[in-house]
Design a protein around this motif. Structure first.
Motif, PDB file in Angstrom:
ATOM      1  N   THR B 299       0.855  -1.194   0.000  1.00  0.00           N
ATOM      2  CA  THR B 299       0.000   0.000   0.000  1.00  0.00           C
ATOM      3  C   THR B 299       0.886   1.237   0.000  1.00  0.00           C
ATOM      4  O   THR B 299       1.744   1.387   0.875  1.00  0.00           O
ATOM      5  CB  THR B 299      -0.910   0.032   1.241  1.00  0.00           C
ATOM      6  N   TYR B 300       0.677   2.089  -0.996  1.00  0.00           N
ATOM      7  CA  TYR B 300       1.476   3.294  -1.126  1.00  0.00           C
ATOM      8  C   TYR B 300       0.780   4.434  -0.395  1.00  0.00           C
ATOM      9  O   TYR B 300      -0.395   4.711  -0.636  1.00  0.00           O
ATOM     10  CB  TYR B 300       1.625   3.614  -2.617  1.00  0.00           C
ATOM     11  N   LEU B 301       1.437   5.074   0.573  1.00  0.00           N
ATOM     12  CA  LEU B 301       0.797   6.147   1.356  1.00  0.00           C
ATOM     13  C   LEU B 301       1.530   7.472   1.187  1.00  0.00           C
ATOM     14  O   LEU B 301       1.490   8.327   2.053  1.00  0.00           O
ATOM     15  CB  LEU B 301       0.791   5.774   2.844  1.00  0.00           C
ATOM     16  N   GLY B 302       2.254   7.644   0.090  1.00  0.00           N
ATOM     17  CA  GLY B 302       3.016   8.871  -0.083  1.00  0.00           C
ATOM     18  C   GLY B 302       4.409   8.692   0.487  1.00  0.00           C
ATOM     19  O   GLY B 302       5.197   7.900  -0.035  1.00  0.00           O
ATOM     20  N   SER B 305       5.246   3.643   2.951  1.00  0.00           N
ATOM     21  CA  SER B 305       4.581   2.518   2.293  1.00  0.00           C
ATOM     22  C   SER B 305       4.322   1.437   3.321  1.00  0.00           C
ATOM     23  O   SER B 305       5.114   1.253   4.258  1.00  0.00           O
ATOM     24  CB  SER B 305       5.456   1.952   1.167  1.00  0.00           C
ATOM     25  N   GLU B 306       3.202   0.752   3.152  1.00  0.00           N
ATOM     26  CA  GLU B 306       2.882  -0.381   4.016  1.00  0.00           C
ATOM     27  C   GLU B 306       3.033  -1.647   3.195  1.00  0.00           C
ATOM     28  O   GLU B 306       2.455  -1.751   2.111  1.00  0.00           O
ATOM     29  CB  GLU B 306       1.437  -0.286   4.502  1.00  0.00           C
ATOM     30  N   ILE B 307       3.797  -2.583   3.721  1.00  0.00           N
ATOM     31  CA  ILE B 307       3.995  -3.823   2.984  1.00  0.00           C
ATOM     32  C   ILE B 307       3.606  -4.979   3.894  1.00  0.00           C
ATOM     33  O   ILE B 307       4.029  -5.045   5.051  1.00  0.00           O
ATOM     34  CB  ILE B 307       5.459  -3.956   2.534  1.00  0.00           C
ATOM     35  N   ARG B 308       2.762  -5.847   3.374  1.00  0.00           N
ATOM     36  CA  ARG B 308       2.353  -7.024   4.141  1.00  0.00           C
ATOM     37  C   ARG B 308       3.142  -8.223   3.626  1.00  0.00           C
ATOM     38  O   ARG B 308       3.174  -8.436   2.400  1.00  0.00           O
ATOM     39  CB  ARG B 308       0.853  -7.257   3.956  1.00  0.00           C
ATOM     40  N   VAL B 309       3.806  -8.919   4.516  1.00  0.00           N
ATOM     41  CA  VAL B 309       4.564 -10.098   4.079  1.00  0.00           C
ATOM     42  C   VAL B 309       4.102 -11.341   4.830  1.00  0.00           C
ATOM     43  O   VAL B 309       3.566 -11.242   5.925  1.00  0.00           O
ATOM     44  CB  VAL B 309       6.089  -9.914   4.303  1.00  0.00           C
ATOM     45  N   ASP B 310       4.306 -12.459   4.183  1.00  0.00           N
ATOM     46  CA  ASP B 310       3.985 -13.741   4.792  1.00  0.00           C
ATOM     47  C   ASP B 310       5.301 -14.420   5.147  1.00  0.00           C
ATOM     48  O   ASP B 310       6.132 -14.692   4.288  1.00  0.00           O
ATOM     49  CB  ASP B 310       3.192 -14.595   3.799  1.00  0.00           C
ATOM     50  N   ASP B 327      16.641   2.302  -5.038  1.00  0.00           N
ATOM     51  CA  ASP B 327      16.611   1.358  -3.920  1.00  0.00           C
ATOM     52  C   ASP B 327      16.190  -0.029  -4.441  1.00  0.00           C
ATOM     53  O   ASP B 327      15.269  -0.132  -5.239  1.00  0.00           O
ATOM     54  CB  ASP B 327      15.604   1.876  -2.883  1.00  0.00           C
ATOM     55  N   PRO B 328      16.892  -1.099  -4.015  1.00  0.00           N
ATOM     56  CA  PRO B 328      16.488  -2.441  -4.455  1.00  0.00           C
ATOM     57  C   PRO B 328      15.071  -2.802  -4.032  1.00  0.00           C
ATOM     58  O   PRO B 328      14.455  -3.688  -4.621  1.00  0.00           O
ATOM     59  CB  PRO B 328      17.518  -3.355  -3.780  1.00  0.00           C
ATOM     60  N   MET B 329      14.556  -2.120  -3.034  1.00  0.00           N
ATOM     61  CA  MET B 329      13.202  -2.418  -2.567  1.00  0.00           C
ATOM     62  C   MET B 329      12.129  -1.634  -3.334  1.00  0.00           C
ATOM     63  O   MET B 329      10.941  -1.827  -3.101  1.00  0.00           O
ATOM     64  CB  MET B 329      13.066  -2.101  -1.067  1.00  0.00           C
ATOM     65  N   ALA B 330      12.565  -0.739  -4.249  1.00  0.00           N
ATOM     66  CA  ALA B 330      11.576   0.004  -5.030  1.00  0.00           C
ATOM     67  C   ALA B 330      10.871  -0.960  -5.978  1.00  0.00           C
ATOM     68  O   ALA B 330      11.467  -1.928  -6.448  1.00  0.00           O
ATOM     69  CB  ALA B 330      12.260   1.123  -5.807  1.00  0.00           C
ATOM     70  N   GLY B 331       9.638  -0.694  -6.247  1.00  0.00           N
ATOM     71  CA  GLY B 331       8.888  -1.515  -7.184  1.00  0.00           C
ATOM     72  C   GLY B 331       8.563  -2.900  -6.640  1.00  0.00           C
ATOM     73  O   GLY B 331       8.317  -3.836  -7.387  1.00  0.00           O
ATOM     74  N   LEU B 332       8.586  -3.024  -5.353  1.00  0.00           N
ATOM     75  CA  LEU B 332       8.214  -4.286  -4.707  1.00  0.00           C
ATOM     76  C   LEU B 332       6.753  -4.615  -5.038  1.00  0.00           C
ATOM     77  O   LEU B 332       5.898  -3.739  -4.999  1.00  0.00           O
ATOM     78  CB  LEU B 332       8.382  -4.119  -3.195  1.00  0.00           C
TER      79      LEU B 332
END
Lengths: 270, 354
Positions: B299-302, B305-310, B327-332
């Protein structure tokens, strides 16, 4: 815009107009007739005149009755409105058993036909005379007491409505700022209930001023209210003098409402 | 300004106990927030302190004087109500001057103090207006000026900002806090908004069901909640059920093995809840040695970002500053594999149950 819609609208307007006519017709008729230049009312009038007003003015029973009715209404309002306001406040703020019952009882006079209330009061006053061994029926005090009964339900109802819309926290704020309970009532509660109290005064005054049924049974001979004087006159004559008196009454109440409206917007009270 | 002391305060309406054994001290110049869900007793506590309700038992001391039985109008507290409760039939100046008038302060003194109080909230130019002509934010300031004009021993704020829109609320929070610190006002604020409590208070009191659950500085409560209730009420928190397994490890009910803080108190067999703040979790490209997790939602909040992982069957919410393009985490995206890790001391073991 479809024709169906405009037809509906037309019908609606017609209904509104009809309602206005039904409500206003009797009032307007009385006013118009009071200017007709003939003893037995017929249409169209033979001419217009102010004679009936002169006649009404000349007859002592109407002028005296008017003054007496005004005094009576003023006294009843002066006594009834503080009582009714206190009752509304207590019923709204107090937590005690029988609150609903008392509330119903206070509105009771609205439900009892006035002629029955008048009869009951008359019988009650006669009893009281026996017990107290002094005159009660026909005294000013007993008449005022009866009219106070008329004013209470209206005041209780109107002031209660004001209280329902009032934020109780405002009274707490006053206490928090150092106002003892008595000061809170005078400086905050009563001013905030102003519209309800003013409306209560107006309705009480009108209720008392136009009341016939209670007064009819309770007035003393020679000291009668305007509505009773009008009824007496009607027993012998049916000329437009009564319409003239009625027109003056309507005028008086109209002026009263206009004055009231200057201080409290009546449309906001109801 | 004075200190406030509440001792063994209890209140019941009929058979319902709305407050039980409330103990609380506020030092001079301190701002304390009562925080909790509706019905937790925070407002009742405030109303008892103000004198609008009487306690069933217990004692309240203001500046060393027992005020438990003192009527509200003799307590010298200044209160700001949620609805502002301005006198609708009085001008702004008369509203602010009311408390001074009750204290029999002469007209000229009163006028000077009213002006001073209104200037303090930047409303000097509106002195002659009626309350109905003011915006919500302005009414709120008048209410504050009115409470402060009497120079109270204690300032009481009952959800004072909940009727303001979000942006204004933030501004007023900072203004009130700055004013409180500048004037050294002993202040008790009631709020259900944890953010408000965190930003405005020196000390927070979390209440639930008529009892105090935890007292502490905002940081303390956020970093070291001692119950699941406090952890979930103050800020966001991942709450994972399971059991301790060996030193510094935790086995969730779904079977994931997670690092956690060492805890003497936690028995190995007892069921526990692992509390982990979402912003303490670091996500990185998959690597050896770190727990691997699969992204199940972004979820992009400006700015955030909120990321839900299992994580082996356990869902974890992660918040992080939205990654920059390089950032390697961009576009997750959903389905990506990542490594998730955190400092063991950031994962606290709490007793199970609220």
């Amino acid at each position: 815009m479809t024709t169906g819609f405009s037809l509906k609208r037309l019908l609606f307007m017609a209904l509104v107009l009809l309602a206005y006519v039904v409500v206003m017709a009797p009032v307007l008729t009385v006013i118009v007739i009071s200017f007709f230049d003939q003893e037995i009312v017929s249409f169209p009038p033979q001419g217009l005149t102010l004679d009936w007003f002169a006649n009404a003015w000349a007859r002592r029973e109407f002028t005296d009755g008017m003054i007496f009715s005004l005094q009576l209404a003023a006294l009843a309002t002066l006594i009834g409105v503080p009582l009714g306001t206190a009752a509304a406040y207590g019923l709204h703020r107090g937590r005690f058993p029988g609150r609903r019952a008392i509330s119903g009882l206070l509105l009771g006079p609205l439900a009892v036909p006035a002629i029955i209330a008048g009869t009951a009061l008359y019988i009650f006053y006669i009893r009281a005379e026996f017990i107290l061994d002094r005159g009660v029926v026909g005294t000013m005090a007993s008449l005022v007491a009866a009219h106070v009964l008329l004013t209470i339900p209206w005041t209780v109802r109107l002031v209660s409505a004001s209280m329902e819309g009032m934020d109780m926290k405002v009274e707490e704020a006053a206490a928090n700022l150092g106002a003892p309970p008595r000061v809170v009532v005078w400086r905050v509660t009563l001013p905030m209930l102003r519209s309800g109290i003013v409306a209560g005064c107006m309705f009480s005054f009108i209720q008392s001023f136009e009341n016939l049924e209670l007064s009819l049974l309770l007035v003393a001979p020679g000291k009668i209210t305007l509505p009773v004087a009008m009824l007496n006159y009607l027993e012998f004559r049916i000329d437009p003098t009564l319409a003239a008196v009625g027109t003056l009454q309507i005028l008086l109440i109209g002026v009263l409402m206009l004055i009231t409206d200057r201080y409290v917007k009546l449309s906001r009270v109801f | 300004m004075s200190s406030l002391k509440i001792e063994h305060l209890a209140k019941s309406f009929g058979t319902t106990e709305v407050l039980q054994d409330i103990n609380l001290g506020i030092a001079e110049g301190e701002m304390v927030a009562l925080l909790g869900p509706s019905g937790c007793g925070k407002s009742t506590t405030l109303r008892i302190v103000a004198g609008f309700e009487t306690a069933t038992s217990g004692r309240i001391e203001l500046g060393g004087t027992d005020i438990t039985a003192t009527p509200a109008h003799r307590r010298n507290t200044g209160m700001v109500f949620q609805s502002y409760a301005l006198f609708p039939h009085m001008s702004v100046a008369d509203n602010v001057g009311f408390g001074l008038e009750m204290r029999k302060i002469g007209r000229s003194d009163r006028e000077a103090k009213v002006r001073q109080a209104l200037d303090m909230v930047q409303l000097g130019h509106l002195a002659d207006r009626m309350p109905a002509q003011l915006s919500g934010g302005q009414q709120q300031r008048v209410a504050l000026a009115r409470a402060l004009a009497v120079n109270p021993d204690l300032l009481l704020l009952d959800e004072p900002l909940s009727n303001l829109d979000a942006k204004l609320r933030g501004e007023v929070q900072h203004e009130i806090r700055a004013l409180q610190q500048r004037l050294g006002l002993t202040t008790l604020i009631v709020t259900h908004d944890q953010e408000e409590a965190l930003t405005m208070s020196d000390k927070m009191v979390v209440m639930q069901g008529g009892r105090i659950r935890q007292v502490g500085a905002p940081r303390e409560l956020y970093d070291a909640p001692d119950s699941v209730f406090v952890a979930s009420f103050v800020g966001n928190c991942n709450l994972i059920e399971g059991k301790r397994e060996g030193e510094g490890m935790f086995r969730s009910t779904s079977g994931a093995l997670l690092p956690c803080a060492r805890s003497e108190a936690a028995d190995a067999d007892e069921s526990r809840v692992l509390a982990l703040r979402p912003e303490r979790v670091r996500l990185s490209p998959p690597q050896q040695g770190a727990a691997s997790a699969q992204v199940v939602g972004v979820t992009y909040l400006g700015a955030q970002s909120e990321i839900r992982v299992d994580l082996q069957g356990t869902r974890i919410l992660v918040t992080m500053p939205t990654p920059q393009a390089r950032d390697p985490m961009a576009g997750l995206a959903e389905g990506d594999m990542v490594s998730a890790d955190w400092a063991p001391e950031d994962a606290r073991l709490l007793p199970a149950g609220a």
